[in-house]
Design a protein around this motif. Structure first.
Motif, PDB file in Angstrom:
ATOM      1  N   VAL A 268      51.216 -12.832  15.463  1.00 57.09           N
ATOM      2  CA  VAL A 268      50.744 -11.536  15.956  1.00 57.09           C
ATOM      3  C   VAL A 268      51.679 -10.962  17.017  1.00 57.09           C
ATOM      4  CG1 VAL A 268      48.356 -12.208  15.536  1.00 57.09           C
ATOM      5  CG2 VAL A 268      49.309 -12.439  17.839  1.00 57.09           C
ATOM      6  N   VAL A 269      52.576 -11.769  17.552  1.00 62.55           N
ATOM      7  CA  VAL A 269      53.461 -11.325  18.636  1.00 62.55           C
ATOM      8  C   VAL A 269      54.498 -10.350  18.104  1.00 62.55           C
ATOM      9  CG1 VAL A 269      55.121 -12.053  20.382  1.00 62.55           C
ATOM     10  CG2 VAL A 269      53.120 -13.478  19.885  1.00 62.55           C
ATOM     11  N   GLU A 280      53.413   2.245  26.094  1.00 59.48           N
ATOM     12  CA  GLU A 280      53.827   1.606  24.839  1.00 59.48           C
ATOM     13  C   GLU A 280      53.625   0.094  24.896  1.00 59.48           C
ATOM     14  OE1 GLU A 280      57.808   2.962  24.634  1.00 59.48           O
ATOM     15  OE2 GLU A 280      57.327   4.820  23.554  1.00 59.48           O
ATOM     16  N   ARG A 281      53.903  -0.514  26.049  1.00 57.58           N
ATOM     17  CA  ARG A 281      53.679  -1.964  26.184  1.00 57.58           C
ATOM     18  C   ARG A 281      52.201  -2.290  26.106  1.00 57.58           C
ATOM     19  NH1 ARG A 281      57.368  -1.203  30.333  1.00 57.58           N
ATOM     20  NH2 ARG A 281      55.837  -1.700  31.941  1.00 57.58           N
ATOM     21  N   LEU A 282      51.368  -1.413  26.662  1.00 58.71           N
ATOM     22  CA  LEU A 282      49.920  -1.628  26.579  1.00 58.71           C
ATOM     23  C   LEU A 282      49.454  -1.520  25.130  1.00 58.71           C
ATOM     24  CD1 LEU A 282      47.105  -1.981  27.761  1.00 58.71           C
ATOM     25  CD2 LEU A 282      47.058   0.484  28.209  1.00 58.71           C
ATOM     26  N   LEU A 283      49.939  -0.524  24.404  1.00 57.13           N
ATOM     27  CA  LEU A 283      49.547  -0.373  23.007  1.00 57.13           C
ATOM     28  C   LEU A 283      49.977  -1.580  22.175  1.00 57.13           C
ATOM     29  CD1 LEU A 283      50.419   3.401  22.466  1.00 57.13           C
ATOM     30  CD2 LEU A 283      48.130   2.394  22.547  1.00 57.13           C
ATOM     31  N   THR A 284      51.176  -2.102  22.449  1.00 59.52           N
ATOM     32  CA  THR A 284      51.635  -3.296  21.738  1.00 59.52           C
ATOM     33  C   THR A 284      50.735  -4.484  22.035  1.00 59.52           C
ATOM     34  OG1 THR A 284      53.931  -2.537  21.790  1.00 59.52           O
ATOM     35  CG2 THR A 284      53.576  -4.886  21.443  1.00 59.52           C
ATOM     36  N   MET A 285      50.388  -4.659  23.316  1.00 59.97           N
ATOM     37  CA  MET A 285      49.521  -5.759  23.704  1.00 59.97           C
ATOM     38  C   MET A 285      48.150  -5.634  23.048  1.00 59.97           C
ATOM     39  SD  MET A 285      48.375  -6.962  27.545  1.00 59.97           S
ATOM     40  CE  MET A 285      50.007  -7.568  27.975  1.00 59.97           C
ATOM     41  N   MET A 286      47.603  -4.426  23.022  1.00 62.39           N
ATOM     42  CA  MET A 286      46.297  -4.223  22.411  1.00 62.39           C
ATOM     43  C   MET A 286      46.349  -4.503  20.908  1.00 62.39           C
ATOM     44  SD  MET A 286      45.153  -0.745  24.448  1.00 62.39           S
ATOM     45  CE  MET A 286      43.780  -0.431  23.341  1.00 62.39           C
ATOM     46  N   SER A 287      47.444  -4.095  20.253  1.00 59.19           N
ATOM     47  CA  SER A 287      47.581  -4.362  18.825  1.00 59.19           C
ATOM     48  C   SER A 287      47.637  -5.866  18.558  1.00 59.19           C
ATOM     49  CB  SER A 287      48.853  -3.685  18.296  1.00 59.19           C
ATOM     50  OG  SER A 287      49.061  -3.973  16.941  1.00 59.19           O
ATOM     51  N   GLU A 288      48.374  -6.612  19.391  1.00 60.80           N
ATOM     52  CA  GLU A 288      48.442  -8.060  19.243  1.00 60.80           C
ATOM     53  C   GLU A 288      47.065  -8.700  19.413  1.00 60.80           C
ATOM     54  OE1 GLU A 288      52.981  -8.752  21.008  1.00 60.80           O
ATOM     55  OE2 GLU A 288      51.242  -8.971  22.300  1.00 60.80           O
ATOM     56  N   ILE A 289      46.342  -8.231  20.433  1.00 58.53           N
ATOM     57  CA  ILE A 289      45.017  -8.814  20.695  1.00 58.53           C
ATOM     58  C   ILE A 289      44.062  -8.501  19.549  1.00 58.53           C
ATOM     59  CG2 ILE A 289      42.996  -8.678  22.206  1.00 58.53           C
ATOM     60  CD1 ILE A 289      44.919  -8.257  24.550  1.00 58.53           C
ATOM     61  N   ASN A 290      44.073  -7.263  19.077  1.00 60.70           N
ATOM     62  CA  ASN A 290      43.184  -6.895  17.973  1.00 60.70           C
ATOM     63  C   ASN A 290      43.486  -7.725  16.727  1.00 60.70           C
ATOM     64  OD1 ASN A 290      41.357  -4.915  18.962  1.00 60.70           O
ATOM     65  ND2 ASN A 290      43.016  -3.412  19.006  1.00 60.70           N
ATOM     66  N   ASP A 291      44.770  -7.932  16.438  1.00 55.82           N
ATOM     67  CA  ASP A 291      45.133  -8.772  15.293  1.00 55.82           C
ATOM     68  C   ASP A 291      44.649 -10.203  15.496  1.00 55.82           C
ATOM     69  OD1 ASP A 291      46.308  -6.606  14.143  1.00 55.82           O
ATOM     70  OD2 ASP A 291      48.382  -7.206  14.570  1.00 55.82           O
ATOM     71  N   GLY A 292      44.833 -10.718  16.707  1.00 52.88           N
ATOM     72  CA  GLY A 292      44.390 -12.080  16.997  1.00 52.88           C
ATOM     73  C   GLY A 292      42.888 -12.230  16.915  1.00 52.88           C
ATOM     74  N   LEU A 293      42.164 -11.220  17.370  1.00 55.72           N
ATOM     75  CA  LEU A 293      40.698 -11.271  17.295  1.00 55.72           C
ATOM     76  C   LEU A 293      40.231 -11.273  15.852  1.00 55.72           C
ATOM     77  CD1 LEU A 293      39.676  -8.821  20.189  1.00 55.72           C
ATOM     78  CD2 LEU A 293      39.517 -11.317  20.186  1.00 55.72           C
ATOM     79  N   LEU A 294      40.847 -10.449  15.032  1.00 52.20           N
ATOM     80  CA  LEU A 294      40.457 -10.423  13.626  1.00 52.20           C
ATOM     81  C   LEU A 294      40.735 -11.763  12.951  1.00 52.20           C
ATOM     82  CD1 LEU A 294      41.683  -6.855  12.557  1.00 52.20           C
ATOM     83  CD2 LEU A 294      39.325  -7.627  12.864  1.00 52.20           C
ATOM     84  N   LEU A 295      41.885 -12.379  13.260  1.00 49.59           N
ATOM     85  CA  LEU A 295      42.189 -13.687  12.696  1.00 49.59           C
ATOM     86  C   LEU A 295      41.223 -14.758  13.200  1.00 49.59           C
ATOM     87  CD1 LEU A 295      46.093 -13.635  12.921  1.00 49.59           C
ATOM     88  CD2 LEU A 295      44.686 -13.476  10.850  1.00 49.59           C
TER      89      LEU A 295
END
Length: 360
Positions: A268-269, A280-295
């Motif tokens: 997810v990184v 942009e860094r916040l959006l990237t971090m949120m996208s990583e977290i959302n992907d990790g939560l779904l997994l």
């Protein structure tokens, strides 16, 4: 007193300009504003009496020329910046740049064509009648600044009606700055006419920035105008600064949760998570977290406490309704931020917050 005023306002403008330059380098926008503020700061610092005394050792009255050139560059930058804010950046763009180049060339040529320039503080009152080149110098300088200030005032007045909040306040302050600048320029024209018509013109020395009416117009008002310009150009950036602070705090809150999920699911990184703006860094971090939560099996319907239970147990739990409903005026981004912050805070509050569990 005059040195304190000029150096104080000048250093304030320099600090604001450097801050804007750093932001412009990161965001790719606002370079003109940064140039304007830095040029204004340089102009005032070079114009201080103690600075002019040092500069005159290189060439008589050199500080006056350098500060006037910097002032014109700053005026051009402010014109461009206000035009961008008002949505008329392309209107008369080449004309503005052409007028600046011509004025800079004429000012420099007329200055170095003048003989007998005074050392120390560059005051030309006694020289206008015997040196036509200095009359050209002061007329071109005053005319260029007058046209630039008029352009800034017209565009600001048009944009302030359509602006709101901090933008409208900043443009209103810019209009006030234009009033002080016009008073300064009118004072220069009056002084020039007085020196040309007087039989024995004398150099006008000021003991303080507001000691006399002439000193107020020639010294006090320019400093006040620059101060208002700095404030007026900075005020519209305050909401963005507040947003940047909030984004930084959100990234701090989300970091432990992101590190936990990244250790379980390295895929997810994002490779560019450390580049770009703070948003942009916040959006990237949120996208990583959302992907990790779904997994991990955490769906958007789970409450923060249920989501943390899933993360720690690596097993699904019965669905629970989310406790924080999204208000109608909230954006999807704000709702996602609130949800992830709540999960991250619940995750940090647990006894084993931040521990990386092995992937199932």
């Amino acid at each position: 007193m005059i040195d304190v005023l000029f150096f104080g306002v000048g250093l304030l403008a320099l600090a604001a300009g450097i801050w804007r330059a750093v932001r412009a380098r990161r965001t790719g926008a606002g370079a003109g504003l940064a140039t304007s503020l830095i040029a204004l700061g340089v102009a005032l610092c070079l114009l201080a009496d103690s600075a002019q005394a040092i500069e005159s050792q290189l060439y008589p009255s050199l500080g006056r020329l350098l500060s006037n050139l910097a002032t014109m560059v700053a005026a051009y930058g402010i014109e461009v910046t206000v035009a961008e804010i008002g949505g008329v950046a392309e209107r008369r763009r080449r004309a503005r740049l052409g007028a600046l180049i011509v004025a800079l060339v004429v000012l420099t040529a007329s200055f170095f064509a003048t003989r007998g320039l005074p050392t120390g503080v560059g005051l030309f009152d006694e020289l206008y009648r015997s040196n036509p080149t200095l009359v050209v110098y002061i007329v071109v300088y005053t005319l260029y600044l007058g046209l630039a200030v008029a352009d800034i005032a017209v565009v600001s007045a048009g944009a302030v009606r359509a602006g709101t909040g901090a933008l409208r306040a900043g443009l209103g302050i810019m209009l006030a700055a234009c009033v002080f600048a016009f008073a300064y320029l009118i004072g220069k024209i009056v002084d020039l006419i007085s020196d040309l018509t007087a039989e024995h013109p004398v150099t006008k020395l000021c003991r303080g920035a507001f000691s006399t009416v002439q000193c107020t117009l020639a010294v006090g008002f320019p400093a006040v105008s620059v101060l208002l310009i700095v404030v007026g150009l900075t005020v519209p950036a305050l909401p963005a600064l507040g947003r940047a602070v909030r984004d930084a705090r959100t990234r701090t809150v989300l970091r432990p949760l992101r590190e936990h999920l990244a250790s379980r699911y390295p895929d997810v990184v994002r490779l560019d998570d450390a580049s770009g703006t703070g948003r942009e860094r916040l959006l990237t971090m949120m996208s990583e977290i959302n992907d990790g939560l779904l997994l991990s099996g955490v769906g958007p319907e789970l409450s923060p406490s249920a989501a943390v239970q899933v993360l720690r147990s690596s097993a699904l739990v019965p669905d629970e309704p989310a406790e924080s409903p999204v208000l109608p005026q909230e954006t999807a981004f704000a709702a996602d931020v609130a949800r992830l912050r709540a999960i991250a805070q619940a995750f940090r509050a647990g006894p084993t917050a931040g521990a990386a569990n092995p992937a199932p």
